[in-house]
Write a protein that holds these residues in place. Structure first.
Motif, PDB file in Angstrom:
ATOM      1  N   LEU A   1      55.216  48.700  96.337  1.00 45.76           N
ATOM      2  CA  LEU A   1      56.663  48.826  96.233  1.00 45.76           C
ATOM      3  C   LEU A   1      57.094  48.787  94.776  1.00 45.76           C
ATOM      4  CD1 LEU A   1      59.463  48.767  97.739  1.00 45.76           C
ATOM      5  CD2 LEU A   1      59.356  46.271  97.474  1.00 45.76           C
ATOM      6  N   VAL A   2      58.067  49.594  94.422  1.00 47.20           N
ATOM      7  CA  VAL A   2      58.724  49.539  93.119  1.00 47.20           C
ATOM      8  C   VAL A   2      60.106  48.911  93.316  1.00 47.20           C
ATOM      9  CG1 VAL A   2      59.651  50.878  91.182  1.00 47.20           C
ATOM     10  CG2 VAL A   2      57.494  51.558  92.251  1.00 47.20           C
ATOM     11  N   ALA A   3      60.430  47.941  92.470  1.00 41.42           N
ATOM     12  CA  ALA A   3      61.745  47.304  92.551  1.00 41.42           C
ATOM     13  C   ALA A   3      62.786  48.231  91.904  1.00 41.42           C
ATOM     14  CB  ALA A   3      61.726  45.945  91.863  1.00 41.42           C
ATOM     15  N   ALA A   4      63.076  49.320  92.574  1.00 43.85           N
ATOM     16  CA  ALA A   4      63.931  50.349  91.992  1.00 43.85           C
ATOM     17  C   ALA A   4      65.394  49.935  91.936  1.00 43.85           C
ATOM     18  CB  ALA A   4      63.780  51.649  92.788  1.00 43.85           C
ATOM     19  N   ASP A   5      65.856  49.176  92.923  1.00 48.66           N
ATOM     20  CA  ASP A   5      67.241  48.712  92.963  1.00 48.66           C
ATOM     21  C   ASP A   5      67.311  47.553  93.937  1.00 48.66           C
ATOM     22  OD1 ASP A   5      67.257  49.844  95.543  1.00 48.66           O
ATOM     23  OD2 ASP A   5      68.185  51.698  94.851  1.00 48.66           O
ATOM     24  N   ILE A   6      68.500  47.016  94.145  1.00 50.83           N
ATOM     25  CA  ILE A   6      68.631  45.829  94.982  1.00 50.83           C
ATOM     26  C   ILE A   6      68.315  46.141  96.454  1.00 50.83           C
ATOM     27  CG2 ILE A   6      71.101  46.099  95.432  1.00 50.83           C
ATOM     28  CD1 ILE A   6      69.073  42.814  94.852  1.00 50.83           C
ATOM     29  N   ASP A   7      68.512  47.394  96.887  1.00 52.33           N
ATOM     30  CA  ASP A   7      68.155  47.737  98.258  1.00 52.33           C
ATOM     31  C   ASP A   7      66.657  47.593  98.492  1.00 52.33           C
ATOM     32  OD1 ASP A   7      70.763  48.230  98.902  1.00 52.33           O
ATOM     33  OD2 ASP A   7      70.608  50.411  98.831  1.00 52.33           O
ATOM     34  N   HIS A   8      65.851  47.935  97.480  1.00 51.35           N
ATOM     35  CA  HIS A   8      64.405  47.763  97.600  1.00 51.35           C
ATOM     36  C   HIS A   8      64.045  46.280  97.704  1.00 51.35           C
ATOM     37  CE1 HIS A   8      64.421  51.949  96.392  1.00 51.35           C
ATOM     38  NE2 HIS A   8      63.116  52.023  96.592  1.00 51.35           N
ATOM     39  N   VAL A   9      64.749  45.454  96.943  1.00 50.42           N
ATOM     40  CA  VAL A   9      64.510  44.009  96.988  1.00 50.42           C
ATOM     41  C   VAL A   9      64.854  43.469  98.377  1.00 50.42           C
ATOM     42  CG1 VAL A   9      65.251  41.787  96.042  1.00 50.42           C
ATOM     43  CG2 VAL A   9      64.864  43.728  94.507  1.00 50.42           C
ATOM     44  N   LEU A  10      66.007  43.863  98.903  1.00 49.89           N
ATOM     45  CA  LEU A  10      66.431  43.368 100.212  1.00 49.89           C
ATOM     46  C   LEU A  10      65.542  43.900 101.333  1.00 49.89           C
ATOM     47  CD1 LEU A  10      70.306  43.540  99.849  1.00 49.89           C
ATOM     48  CD2 LEU A  10      68.829  41.541  99.670  1.00 49.89           C
ATOM     49  N   TRP A  11      65.030  45.094 101.179  1.00 52.26           N
ATOM     50  CA  TRP A  11      64.075  45.624 102.163  1.00 52.26           C
ATOM     51  C   TRP A  11      62.864  44.693 102.254  1.00 52.26           C
ATOM     52  CZ3 TRP A  11      58.988  47.184 101.495  1.00 52.26           C
ATOM     53  CH2 TRP A  11      58.395  47.845 102.577  1.00 52.26           C
ATOM     54  N   ALA A  12      62.369  44.218 101.099  1.00 51.29           N
ATOM     55  CA  ALA A  12      61.233  43.296 101.096  1.00 51.29           C
ATOM     56  C   ALA A  12      61.623  41.935 101.657  1.00 51.29           C
ATOM     57  CB  ALA A  12      60.686  43.151  99.674  1.00 51.29           C
TER      58      ALA A  12
END
Length: 324
Positions: free
Chosen positions: A87-98
């Motif tokens: 995973l790349v921490a591209a934006d806050i949506d990526h963080v929340l997905w994790a």
């Protein structure tokens, strides 16, 4: 992915105050701006706790199958050459997905996914040996700060969320991970020479005594480190929190939690706000490394998962070497 899309948001994740998965998501939304300044665009390793901080966990480098199409990933390698889609921490949506998968905190690669050939973070890990108190960690951090300042290098401290302190140096993207690790080894050895009763660069635990270990191998290629603003799997939901140098003597890492961070952000803001605007030069530390090499010092031991390196010391603990 707003909070309403976090499944089972009311599930308790932290025992001390009963904070939930939804509270964890709220934390990351709250710190999104400073979090993405330090982690944005980097590959991350997920440590998942499906049943919360007190339950079993597992590390996940590869993203699961059937991920959403908008999810950004990148290929990362392990020391033995195995590759994974991370995973790349591209934006806050990526963080929340994790977070929705039960990821409490993030272990972050020291390079941007767009430029994996250049390591742009030096991570100085002050690791407490048995018997070391946080008062010793404070002293060790000040000695790191003093040496970096002497060399003209700006470092930024943070709590680890547990018992130690990390100091980060944002670098110009000019050096690879082998050079950054060599710089970390040189820094650790110089600090041990100057403060042998407090600090050690000894890789073998049996040689450290009750001293603060400067874990230079946190800068080995493909190594991840627990990220700033990330939440530890502890009952109190402690957070790895960026600090200003002048406050180290007045804090204890246990005080920074997802419950106390809102007031801290309001009063102190982000102590790392300018870090990305002022990348540093690694050459002063590489000069120390070259001096040590010219004096006949071999490379320090690498972790066992890495191939044997040129000029490396034996990987056998001194006590075992004597027996053999």
């Amino acid at each position: 992915m707003p909070r309403e899309l976090i499944t089972h948001a009311d599930k308790v994740f932290f025992a001390e105050r009963g904070e939930t998965k939804g509270d964890l998501a709220e934390h990351y939304l709250r710190v999104a701006e400073p979090l993405l300044r330090t982690m944005g665009g980097r590959p991350v390793l997920l440590q998942r706790f499906p049943d919360g901080a007190s339950g079993p966990s597992f590390f996940q480098k590869r993203v699961p199958k059937n991920v959403p199409g908008w999810l950004r990933t990148t290929i990362v390698s392990t020391p033995n050459g195995t590759t994974s889609q991370a995973l790349v921490a591209a934006d806050i949506d990526h963080v929340l997905w994790a977070v929705n998968l039960g990821c409490l905190g993030f272990h972050v690669w020291p390079y941007l996914a767009d430029d994996p050939q250049h390591t742009d973070e030096l991570r100085i890990d002050l690791d407490p040996s048995p018997g070391v108190q946080f008062t010793h960690i404070r002293r060790a951090a000040h000695e790191v700060h003093a040496l970096l300042a002497e060399l003209g290098i700006t470092g930024y401290p943070k709590t680890t969320g547990n018992r130690g302190v990390h100091v980060y140096v944002r670098l110009h993207p000019r050096w690879d991970s082998y050079q950054v690790r060599a710089a970390a080894v040189a820094l650790a050895r110089e600090l041990e020479r100057r403060h042998p009763d407090l600090l050690t660069a000894a890789w073998w635990k049996e040689e450290r005594g009750s001293r603060v270990f400067i874990d230079f191998n946190q800068n080995a290629p493909h190594k991840t480190v627990f990220g700033a603003w990330s939440v530890r799997a502890r009952p109190g939901a402690q957070v790895s929190t960026p600090l200003a140098w002048e406050e180290i003597d007045d804090i204890h890492p246990d005080q920074f939690t997802i419950a106390t961070l809102p007031a801290r952000l309001e009063s102190a803001g982000d102590p790392w706000l300018r870090m990305n605007d002022d990348p540093q030069d690694l050459e002063p530390l590489l000069d120390l490394a070259a001096r040590d090499q010219a004096a006949g010092l071999p490379d320090a031991p690498w972790p066992p998962v890495y191939p044997k390196q040129p000029g490396e010391l034996s990987r056998v603990a001194p006590s075992r070497a004597k027996k053999s």
